[in-house]
Design an enzyme around this catalytic site. Structure first.
Site, PDB file in Angstrom:
ATOM      1  N   LYS A 254       9.626 -14.420  41.829  1.00 16.80           N
ATOM      2  CA  LYS A 254      10.041 -12.917  41.471  1.00 16.80           C
ATOM      3  C   LYS A 254      10.424 -12.587  39.964  1.00 16.80           C
ATOM      4  O   LYS A 254      11.139 -13.506  39.477  1.00 16.80           O
ATOM      5  CB  LYS A 254      10.934 -12.611  42.501  1.00 16.80           C
ATOM      6  CG  LYS A 254      10.616 -12.483  43.913  1.00 16.80           C
ATOM      7  CD  LYS A 254      11.633 -12.137  44.924  1.00 16.80           C
ATOM      8  CE  LYS A 254      11.172 -12.295  46.218  1.00 16.80           C
ATOM      9  NZ  LYS A 254      10.183 -11.397  46.554  1.00 16.80           N
ATOM     10  N   ARG A 329       5.181 -14.522  56.336  1.00 14.26           N
ATOM     11  CA  ARG A 329       4.062 -14.738  57.262  1.00 14.26           C
ATOM     12  C   ARG A 329       3.732 -16.019  57.645  1.00 14.26           C
ATOM     13  O   ARG A 329       3.118 -16.163  58.734  1.00 14.26           O
ATOM     14  CB  ARG A 329       2.974 -13.979  56.749  1.00 14.26           C
ATOM     15  CG  ARG A 329       2.430 -14.419  55.331  1.00 14.26           C
ATOM     16  CD  ARG A 329       1.565 -13.472  54.639  1.00 14.26           C
ATOM     17  NE  ARG A 329       2.158 -12.274  53.998  1.00 14.26           N
ATOM     18  CZ  ARG A 329       1.956 -11.176  53.362  1.00 14.26           C
ATOM     19  NH1 ARG A 329       0.387 -11.110  53.212  1.00 14.26           N
ATOM     20  NH2 ARG A 329       2.452 -10.383  52.654  1.00 14.26           N
TER      21      ARG A 329
HETATM   22  N1  BES Z   1      11.269 -11.077  51.228  1.00  8.02           N
HETATM   23  C1  BES Z   1      10.057 -10.430  50.494  1.00  8.02           C
HETATM   24  C2  BES Z   1      10.084  -8.845  50.982  1.00  8.02           C
HETATM   25  C3  BES Z   1      11.059  -7.975  50.738  1.00  8.02           C
HETATM   26  C4  BES Z   1      10.872  -7.344  49.415  1.00  8.02           C
HETATM   27  C5  BES Z   1      12.154  -7.759  51.476  1.00  8.02           C
HETATM   28  C6  BES Z   1      12.055  -6.344  49.040  1.00  8.02           C
HETATM   29  C7  BES Z   1      13.208  -7.161  50.921  1.00  8.02           C
HETATM   30  C8  BES Z   1      13.237  -6.252  49.954  1.00  8.02           C
HETATM   31  C9  BES Z   1       8.710 -11.188  50.921  1.00  8.02           C
HETATM   32  O1  BES Z   1       8.771 -12.447  50.951  1.00  8.02           O
HETATM   33  C10 BES Z   1       8.105 -10.854  49.593  1.00  8.02           C
HETATM   34  O2  BES Z   1       7.984 -11.530  48.654  1.00  8.02           O
HETATM   35  N2  BES Z   1       6.744  -9.967  49.849  1.00  8.02           N
HETATM   36  C11 BES Z   1       5.751  -9.890  48.618  1.00  8.02           C
HETATM   37  C12 BES Z   1       4.603 -10.171  49.491  1.00  8.02           C
HETATM   38  C13 BES Z   1       3.430 -10.132  48.429  1.00  8.02           C
HETATM   39  C14 BES Z   1       3.473 -11.196  47.412  1.00  8.02           C
HETATM   40  C15 BES Z   1       2.041  -9.762  48.925  1.00  8.02           C
HETATM   41  C16 BES Z   1       5.811  -8.043  48.628  1.00  8.02           C
HETATM   42  O3  BES Z   1       6.057  -7.523  49.401  1.00  8.02           O
HETATM   43  O4  BES Z   1       6.004  -8.024  47.318  1.00  8.02           O
HETATM   44 MN    MN Z   2       8.637 -13.595  49.305  1.00  5.11          MN
END
Ligand code: BES
Ligand code: MN
Ligand code: ZN
Length: 477
Positions: A254, A329
């Site tokens: 991230k 997922r």
């Molecule tokens: N845990 C995150 C989602 C999240 C984002 C939770 C902000 C709380 C606040 C999840 O694992 C994630 O990183 N999702 C990605 C998916 C993408 C790579 C398809 C996202 O939503 O950016």
């Molecule tokens: Mn994630």
């Protein structure tokens, strides 16, 4: 801090008092002297909803407007309760009485707001707050001890969930999360079975194992079960919670700016599942409920899973990894496949799954997807009751198109547009029973206090699922 609540049948003197009222004439007149009454009349004539004065005891009057929409009235009462808590804290008032002099039974939501506002995560603070609201006496013939007890159970459950979310990774690894669940089970009387890394390997939970590859800590898979005598359901209701104790994104790391700093909250779904089953068991709700919590952190490391990897899931499905940040997922899919062996009545998964859900719901609601209208409608109703409202999103066929892969059955990413539904579609493949998916990425964690929700982990999902299970009747479907 733990507030003791007890019912009284007569007004107490020389104590701070909060009154919920509709009409001034409903007032217990002995409470105000002439001067006070005049002051009060002046304020309420100006339509002020809340009047507060202190001579010498604090008096707090909350006017209940005739809300046409009941659920909004309830939420206003919760917020007023939270407001009162702040004032009591400011004024250092340690005990009070609450009187309801209006028709509508708003005592419970008012108390709920008061109780839930009384939270802080101060475990690691050297200087602890010394304010303590020790006792609330309640004068309201329409509420009973049972309801007050249930309210306190729910408060404990929500605080349990908030505490779990607020613990950082260094103190809440997957193993520690499982241990916390175990001790909640011991306290509330539900059973807990914990699978460690070996067992997870033997079961070939490929999604959970892939995400765990970059971690120095082993994964866990916790099974919680509340199986009361004579349950209303023959087949169990299963709750599945995403237990990513920390999400760095893995090798698809991230970006640093503001996106990783609160990712300790990525087990908010797991916290809600554990806390709900805690409350259900404590309150002895006659529903057979099973919780499944797959847990690990998601980190980059020499051995971390990589974009391009092809993994085999628990049910044999193969998945091409395109982005290691779409990890939730993968472990949820394994748990959803595992749930099939119970022949469930209904499975609800709850997860901080997608950033795009945050864009849809902000922290005010939950994105929901389902293959079963009836159960979803019942859950929506609970959502309104407790004000953890659902926004329904579709599971259209088109949303699975971008999940295709040329080298495996699926890829784990899909396109950005419609990502919340795409993630839902991915999960749907692993289900063959009535199912609801809840994306709580928005409300699970907040950055400022908002009414009775205190900054940090909110415990979202706990009150929703408890309310749903309390009213659960499979004949309804
Ligand atoms: N845990 C995150 C989602 C999240 C984002 C939770 C902000 C709380 C606040 C999840 O694992 C994630 O990183 N999702 C990605 C998916 C993408 C790579 C398809 C996202 O939503 O950016
Ligand atoms: Mn994630
Ligand atoms: Zn995540």
């Amino acid at each position: 801090m733990k507030i003791q609540i007890s019912k009284i049948t007569e007004l107490k003197e020389n104590i701070s008092t909060a009154i919920l009222f509709e009409k001034t004439s409903d007032f217990p007149s002995e409470l105000l002297d002439e001067k006070e009454e005049k002051y009060f009349q002046e304020k309420t004539e100006k339509n002020q909803e809340v009047v507060i004065f202190k001579y010498p005891y604090l008096n707090f009057f909350y006017k209940i407007k005739d809300e046409k929409i009941r659920i909004i009235g309830f939420e206003k009462a919760r917020k007023a309760g939270a407001e009162l808590f702040k004032i009591l804290k400011q004024e250092n008032v340690g005990s009070m009485q609450l009187i309801n002099s209006c028709e509508e039974n708003l005592t419970l939501p008012f108390l709920e707001g008061l109780l839930l506002a009384c939270y802080s995560f101060s475990k690691y603070k050297t200087e602890k707050e010394d304010f303590n609201l020790a006792h609330v006496f309640v004068l309201d013939k329409n509420i009973n001890k049972q309801q007050l007890k249930e309210l306190q159970i729910l408060r404990d459950a929500v605080f349990f969930a908030r505490n779990l979310v607020n613990e950082p990774l260094s103190t809440l690894t997957a193993t520690k999360l499982a241990e916390e669940i175990q001790s909640a089970g011991d306290k509330a009387g539900f059973s807990v079975e914990i699978f460690g890394k070996q067992k997870i390997k033997v079961l070939k939970m490929g999604g959970l194992l892939a995400v765990n590859k970059g971690s120095i800590d082993p994964p866990t898979f916790s099974i919680l079960e509340w199986n009361p005598k004579n349950p209303v359901n023959k087949k169990p209701v299963i709750l599945v919670g995403k237990g990513v104790v920390y999400d760095t994104g893995g090798l698809s790391l991230k970006p640093t700016a503001n996106s990783m700093d609160y990712m300790k909250s990525d087990m908010g779904g797991a916290a809600a599942v554990a806390a709900t089953i805690y409350a259900v068991a404590k309150a002895k709700i006659p529903v057979h409920v099973i919780g499944l919590v797959p847990a690990t952190d998601n980190r980059p490391d020499g051995n971390a899973y990589t974009p391009g990897d092809i993994i085999t899931m628990f049910d044999g499905t193969t998945v091409e990894i395109k982005n290691t940040d779409a990890e939730g997922r993968l472990l949820l899919a394994d748990a959803l496949s595992y749930a099939k062996k119970y022949n469930p009545e209904l499975v609800i998964d709850i997860a901080t799954l997608t950033g795009s859900a945050v864009l849809i719901t902000s922290d005010s609601g939950i994105a929901a997807m389902s293959n079963n209208k009836n159960f979803l409608n019942l859950l929506k109703k609970s959502g309104e009751e407790v004000y953890e409202r659902l926004i329904e999103l579709p599971l259209w066929e088109e949303f699975s198109e971008s999940l295709k892969s040329s080298v495996a059955d699926f890829n784990n990413l899909g396109v950005r547009e419609g990502q919340t539904s795409i993630a839902g579609k991915f999960l749907e493949h692993f289900t063959d029973y009535p199912w609801i998916h809840l994306d709580i990425a928005g409300p699970a964690f907040i950055h400022d206090d908002k009414g009775y929700r205190i900054k940090g982990g909110t415990g979202t999902g706990t009150r929703l699922l408890f309310n749903f299970l309390k009213n659960f009747d499979p004949g309804n479907n």
